[in-house]
Design an enzyme around this catalytic site. Structure first.
Site, PDB file in Angstrom:
ATOM      1  N   ASP A  22     -13.557  15.177 -32.899  1.00 44.89           N
ATOM      2  CA  ASP A  22     -12.559  14.456 -32.084  1.00 44.89           C
ATOM      3  C   ASP A  22     -12.885  12.965 -32.099  1.00 44.89           C
ATOM      4  O   ASP A  22     -14.010  12.570 -31.779  1.00 44.89           O
ATOM      5  CB  ASP A  22     -12.617  14.992 -30.645  1.00 44.89           C
ATOM      6  CG  ASP A  22     -11.815  14.127 -29.675  1.00 44.89           C
ATOM      7  OD1 ASP A  22     -12.195  14.064 -28.484  1.00 44.89           O
ATOM      8  OD2 ASP A  22     -10.826  13.498 -30.120  1.00 44.89           O
ATOM      9  N   ASP A  26      -9.914  12.974 -26.582  1.00 42.70           N
ATOM     10  CA  ASP A  26      -9.095  13.887 -25.769  1.00 42.70           C
ATOM     11  C   ASP A  26      -9.691  15.302 -25.754  1.00 42.70           C
ATOM     12  O   ASP A  26      -9.095  16.221 -25.214  1.00 42.70           O
ATOM     13  CB  ASP A  26      -7.636  13.917 -26.272  1.00 42.70           C
ATOM     14  CG  ASP A  26      -7.510  14.545 -27.664  1.00 42.70           C
ATOM     15  OD1 ASP A  26      -6.369  14.744 -28.115  1.00 42.70           O
ATOM     16  OD2 ASP A  26      -8.558  14.843 -28.293  1.00 42.70           O
ATOM     17  N   ASP A  30      -9.297  16.090 -34.433  1.00 46.69           N
ATOM     18  CA  ASP A  30      -8.111  15.455 -35.016  1.00 46.69           C
ATOM     19  C   ASP A  30      -8.341  15.114 -36.498  1.00 46.69           C
ATOM     20  O   ASP A  30      -9.457  15.266 -37.014  1.00 46.69           O
ATOM     21  CB  ASP A  30      -7.751  14.192 -34.217  1.00 46.69           C
ATOM     22  CG  ASP A  30      -8.970  13.328 -33.911  1.00 46.69           C
ATOM     23  OD1 ASP A  30      -9.182  12.983 -32.726  1.00 46.69           O
ATOM     24  OD2 ASP A  30      -9.729  13.038 -34.854  1.00 46.69           O
ATOM     25  N   ASP A  99      -2.051  25.987 -44.110  1.00 50.46           N
ATOM     26  CA  ASP A  99      -1.727  27.308 -43.562  1.00 50.46           C
ATOM     27  C   ASP A  99      -0.209  27.444 -43.486  1.00 50.46           C
ATOM     28  O   ASP A  99       0.465  26.570 -42.923  1.00 50.46           O
ATOM     29  CB  ASP A  99      -2.343  27.430 -42.150  1.00 50.46           C
ATOM     30  CG  ASP A  99      -2.886  28.823 -41.891  1.00 50.46           C
ATOM     31  OD1 ASP A  99      -4.037  28.946 -41.428  1.00 50.46           O
ATOM     32  OD2 ASP A  99      -2.148  29.794 -42.167  1.00 50.46           O
ATOM     33  N   ASP A 201      -0.180  33.150 -43.761  1.00 49.20           N
ATOM     34  CA  ASP A 201      -0.484  33.899 -42.553  1.00 49.20           C
ATOM     35  C   ASP A 201       0.327  35.195 -42.484  1.00 49.20           C
ATOM     36  O   ASP A 201       1.547  35.163 -42.622  1.00 49.20           O
ATOM     37  CB  ASP A 201      -0.108  33.006 -41.352  1.00 49.20           C
ATOM     38  CG  ASP A 201      -0.586  33.565 -40.037  1.00 49.20           C
ATOM     39  OD1 ASP A 201      -1.797  33.743 -39.882  1.00 49.20           O
ATOM     40  OD2 ASP A 201       0.259  33.844 -39.175  1.00 49.20           O
ATOM     41  N   GLU A 260      -2.633  36.570 -46.843  1.00 48.31           N
ATOM     42  CA  GLU A 260      -3.490  37.028 -45.747  1.00 48.31           C
ATOM     43  C   GLU A 260      -2.728  38.045 -44.926  1.00 48.31           C
ATOM     44  O   GLU A 260      -1.521  37.945 -44.763  1.00 48.31           O
ATOM     45  CB  GLU A 260      -3.871  35.853 -44.849  1.00 48.31           C
ATOM     46  CG  GLU A 260      -4.850  36.206 -43.731  1.00 48.31           C
ATOM     47  CD  GLU A 260      -4.214  36.540 -42.380  1.00 48.31           C
ATOM     48  OE1 GLU A 260      -2.981  36.531 -42.250  1.00 48.31           O
ATOM     49  OE2 GLU A 260      -4.977  36.837 -41.445  1.00 48.31           O
ATOM     50  N   HIS A 334     -11.543  31.866 -38.063  1.00 45.30           N
ATOM     51  CA  HIS A 334     -11.188  31.510 -36.682  1.00 45.30           C
ATOM     52  C   HIS A 334     -10.725  32.720 -35.871  1.00 45.30           C
ATOM     53  O   HIS A 334     -10.491  32.608 -34.673  1.00 45.30           O
ATOM     54  CB  HIS A 334     -10.083  30.452 -36.735  1.00 45.30           C
ATOM     55  CG  HIS A 334      -8.864  30.997 -37.360  1.00 45.30           C
ATOM     56  ND1 HIS A 334      -8.773  31.342 -38.698  1.00 45.30           N
ATOM     57  CD2 HIS A 334      -7.683  31.321 -36.815  1.00 45.30           C
ATOM     58  CE1 HIS A 334      -7.595  31.852 -38.947  1.00 45.30           C
ATOM     59  NE2 HIS A 334      -6.908  31.847 -37.827  1.00 45.30           N
ATOM     60  N   ASP A 335     -10.576  33.866 -36.563  1.00 40.56           N
ATOM     61  CA  ASP A 335     -10.190  35.101 -35.859  1.00 40.56           C
ATOM     62  C   ASP A 335     -11.372  36.032 -35.660  1.00 40.56           C
ATOM     63  O   ASP A 335     -11.206  37.136 -35.130  1.00 40.56           O
ATOM     64  CB  ASP A 335      -9.132  35.873 -36.673  1.00 40.56           C
ATOM     65  CG  ASP A 335      -7.792  35.186 -36.700  1.00 40.56           C
ATOM     66  OD1 ASP A 335      -7.050  35.402 -37.671  1.00 40.56           O
ATOM     67  OD2 ASP A 335      -7.497  34.418 -35.765  1.00 40.56           O
TER      68      ASP A 335
HETATM   69  O1  TEU Z   1      -3.977  36.534 -37.826  1.00 41.16           O
HETATM   70  C1  TEU Z   1      -3.471  37.693 -38.409  1.00 41.16           C
HETATM   71  C2  TEU Z   1      -4.052  38.852 -37.791  1.00 41.16           C
HETATM   72  O2  TEU Z   1      -4.038  39.913 -38.323  1.00 41.16           O
HETATM   73  C3  TEU Z   1      -4.663  38.603 -36.458  1.00 41.16           C
HETATM   74  O3  TEU Z   1      -3.681  38.909 -35.499  1.00 41.16           O
HETATM   75  C4  TEU Z   1      -5.844  39.433 -36.307  1.00 41.16           C
HETATM   76  O4  TEU Z   1      -5.510  40.774 -36.566  1.00 41.16           O
HETATM   77  C5  TEU Z   1      -6.293  39.309 -34.908  1.00 41.16           C
HETATM   78  O5  TEU Z   1      -6.606  37.957 -34.721  1.00 41.16           O
HETATM   79  C6  TEU Z   1      -7.472  40.204 -34.707  1.00 41.16           C
HETATM   80  O6  TEU Z   1      -8.154  39.781 -33.581  1.00 41.16           O
HETATM   81  C7  TEU Z   1      -3.175  35.403 -38.122  1.00 41.16           C
HETATM   82  C8  TEU Z   1      -3.979  34.183 -37.730  1.00 41.16           C
HETATM   83  O7  TEU Z   1      -5.163  34.144 -38.507  1.00 41.16           O
HETATM   84  C9  TEU Z   1      -4.280  34.298 -36.252  1.00 41.16           C
HETATM   85  O8  TEU Z   1      -5.109  33.228 -35.824  1.00 41.16           O
HETATM   86  C10 TEU Z   1      -2.948  34.257 -35.497  1.00 41.16           C
HETATM   87  O9  TEU Z   1      -3.204  34.463 -34.117  1.00 41.16           O
HETATM   88  C11 TEU Z   1      -2.005  35.367 -35.997  1.00 41.16           C
HETATM   89  O10 TEU Z   1      -1.954  35.492 -37.412  1.00 41.16           O
HETATM   90  C12 TEU Z   1      -0.584  35.043 -35.558  1.00 41.16           C
HETATM   91  O11 TEU Z   1      -0.144  33.932 -36.294  1.00 41.16           O
END
Ligand code: TEU
Length: 560
Positions: A22, A26, A30, A99, A201, A260, A334-335
């Site tokens: 950042d 904020d 960024d 993305d 996505d 993905e 990130h998931d």
């Molecule tokens: O995630 C796809 C997806 O399959 C996720 O919903 C995943 O199954 C879930 O996070 C499991 O905990 C994509 C993106 O990577 C995610 O960050 C988004 O929240 C989601 O699609 C909706 O766009």
């Protein structure tokens, strides 16, 4: 013969812009912050940067709810900042992959604001509407909703609209050619600006059976990918859309495309990435992402997850792309929770060792590695003690489900310390040991992990034995040895519950990779003579020379 491509040879570094750096105080990362760190990124040796969504968004789902596809999210900066970022990346020989989130938009997108106004609005069919007089629509799950429903009633037009994710993420109707053309022109606009590809996505979800037949709960309780692929997604026209997208957009540029999304099964993956089909370049599977969670609980991790199962998943998926198509290898994003907490060991004694071992796996398999920012310095799970520290809509809605059911909320929070809550992997990048880890001078949007005082890039920069410098060495080893990119993969000692060992072979060169996933010594049970073996890399200062490995030891030998 192997079809060589730059995107097969690339190492992709995923940046979560919200948590990277950042510069305006904020508390949110960024684009200027990323620009300020391009020399660091280049120093890693990676070739491609994948940015999570940076477009206009109300951030219900941290940018995966787009309200303006051709703008920059105000918290991240301006389009001028983007143009500078792209120029400076290209000047350093770095490529930029963005993305593409086109299964759904934000409900604040002008298309949806129009679509919901009336049943005969020109944008009505940009989304999936179910008129109430037809009765309640057949159940569809809505992730991120405490009531679990994927339909939301809207009284203005006495209809329901579909949202596979939150109700602020209405699903786009790909049956509508006008909508598809809008998407293609947006994609062309970004490619004309010079970006180098898209990570797409949940791309299998864009095609649905829009008669919305009944799906029973026990059918939905099938495995995650199965329910999406067989019932909810991968509808009749999916590959027509992807071939049209290739023709109208992708085929015009030298770019990469990554499919993905749950719903890509071993049996269907080649339908997306067989080059002869002229659709997408590489696939991303979820079988590993769901391994080890205890069914019936929200992302509760089984501490005794099976390495044999893990090895089978990655070996079976390698076989899918053995003759054509191309895969990806990832352990975090990130998931997901931090890979070292989930697949390694984040105790002080084994954190660094196991981080290096996991990086050895990621960078020595066949398939393009997608490496998540922060894993190169061994960042670990946030382990928050209270729900107020969480930000992710998914975790908050799952918590609400437990609350509504009178469940054990304390246990829910405990489960996430070793579990999969997505904020575990989203805490701000730890640059140095100053307040907030050097991420921001303001109040961070999500707490910085307290361990930033000891785990940070600055502390590791000049330490030849650091996780960071091991990562750099592994990247270089992969770049210097195409056998690690294109070489045939052969699993050894499949039933070994502690060690993951495999060979990679290409044009007479043969490498042996041995990884001990456990905190005890372990032995590989296979006939390999290491007498003439040449050690290429190891995560111990003195590597084992035989088939017995130290805790979390990783070694790569060149063997005859
Ligand atoms: O995630 C796809 C997806 O399959 C996720 O919903 C995943 O199954 C879930 O996070 C499991 O905990 C994509 C993106 O990577 C995610 O960050 C988004 O929240 C989601 O699609 C909706 O766009």
């Amino acid at each position: 013969a192997i079809e060589k491509k730059w995107w097969k040879e690339a190492v992709v570094y995923q940046i979560y812009p919200r948590s990277f750096k950042d510069t305006d105080g904020d508390g949110v990362g960024d684009l200027k912050g990323i620009i300020s760190k391009l020399d660091y990124i280049k120093s890693l040796g990676v070739d491609v940067v994948w940015l999570n969504p940076i477009y206009g968004s109300p951030n219900t789902d941290n940018g995966y709810d787009i309200s303006d596809y051709q703008s920059i999210m105000k918290e991240f900066g301006t389009m001028e900042d983007f143009d500078t970022l792209l120029t400076e990346m290209h000047e350093r020989g770095l490529k930029l992959v963005m993305d593409l989130v086109v299964n759904h938009s934000s409900d604040e997108h002008k298309w949806f604001q129009e679509s919901k106004k009336s049943r005969d609005n020109p944008y009505r069919d940009y989304y999936h509407w179910w008129p109430a007089e037809k009765g309640t629509p057949a159940f569809r799950p809505g992730s991120f909703e405490a009531d679990g429903s994927g339909w939301r009633y809207d009284k203005t037009t006495d209809s329901y609209y579909l949202h596979y994710f939150s109700n602020k993420q209405p699903d786009l109707n790909w049956e509508n050619p006008k909508l598809r053309q809008e998407i293609y022109s947006m994609m062309n606009w970004w490619f004309k600006k010079g970006i180098d590809g898209f990570r797409m996505d949940v791309i299998p979800f864009i095609a649905k059976d829009t008669t919305f037949p009944v799906i029973t709960q026990d059918e939905l309780n099938k495995n995650y990918a199965g329910r999406w692929d067989v019932y909810m997604a991968s509808g009749p026209h999916l590959h027509d859309y992807l071939q049209e997208m290739n023709k109208e957009v992708l085929s015009k540029y030298d770019v990469m495309s990554l499919a993905e999304g749950a719903g890509m099964l071993k049996s269907t993956a080649l339908n997306f990435v067989d080059p002869a089909r002229k659709e997408l370049n590489m696939g991303y599977h979820f079988d590993g992402a769901s391994l080890g969670y205890i069914p019936g609980y929200f992302k509760k991790m089984d501490p005794n997850w099976s390495l044999v199962d893990f090895k089978k998943i990655y070996s079976d998926w390698d076989a899918v792309y053995d003759k054509k198509g191309w895969g990806t290898i990832y352990l975090g994003n990130h998931d997901q929770p931090r890979m070292t907490s989930r697949w390694g060991n984040d105790s002080p004694q084994y954190r660094a060792l196991s981080s290096k071992m996991l990086s050895t796996f990621l960078l020595s398999m066949r398939g393009t590695p997608y490496y998540y920012n922060g894993d190169e310095i061994g960042m670990v799970n946030a382990k928050f003690n209270k729900i107020e520290d969480y930000r992710d809509i998914e975790t908050l809605s799952e918590y609400e489900k437990v609350q509504n059911a009178g469940g054990d909320l304390k246990q829910f929070i405990e489960d996430q310390k070793t579990g999969g809550a997505r904020d575990n992997g989203r805490t701000p990048f730890q640059w140095d040991n100053s307040k907030n880890g050097g991420f921001t001078t303001g109040e961070p949007w999500l707490k910085v992990n307290d361990n930033h005082s000891s785990i940070n890039a600055t502390a590791q920069e000049n330490d030849p034995n650091s996780v960071l410098n091991y990562f750099r060495k592994m990247v270089k080893l992969r770049k210097d040895n195409q056998v690690l990119v294109y070489g045939k993969y052969t699993l050894l000692d499949a039933k070994n519950p502690n060690i993951y060992a495999y060979t990679r072979e290409l044009d007479g060169k043969k490498l042996l990779v041995m990884l001990n996933f456990r905190s005890e010594k372990a032995k590989l049970d296979t006939k390999i003579n290491l007498k003439t073996a040449k050690l290429l890399i190891g995560n111990y200062t003195t590597s084992s020379k035989g088939l017995e490995l130290q805790p979390y030891e990783a070694v790569i030998f060149e063997i005859k």
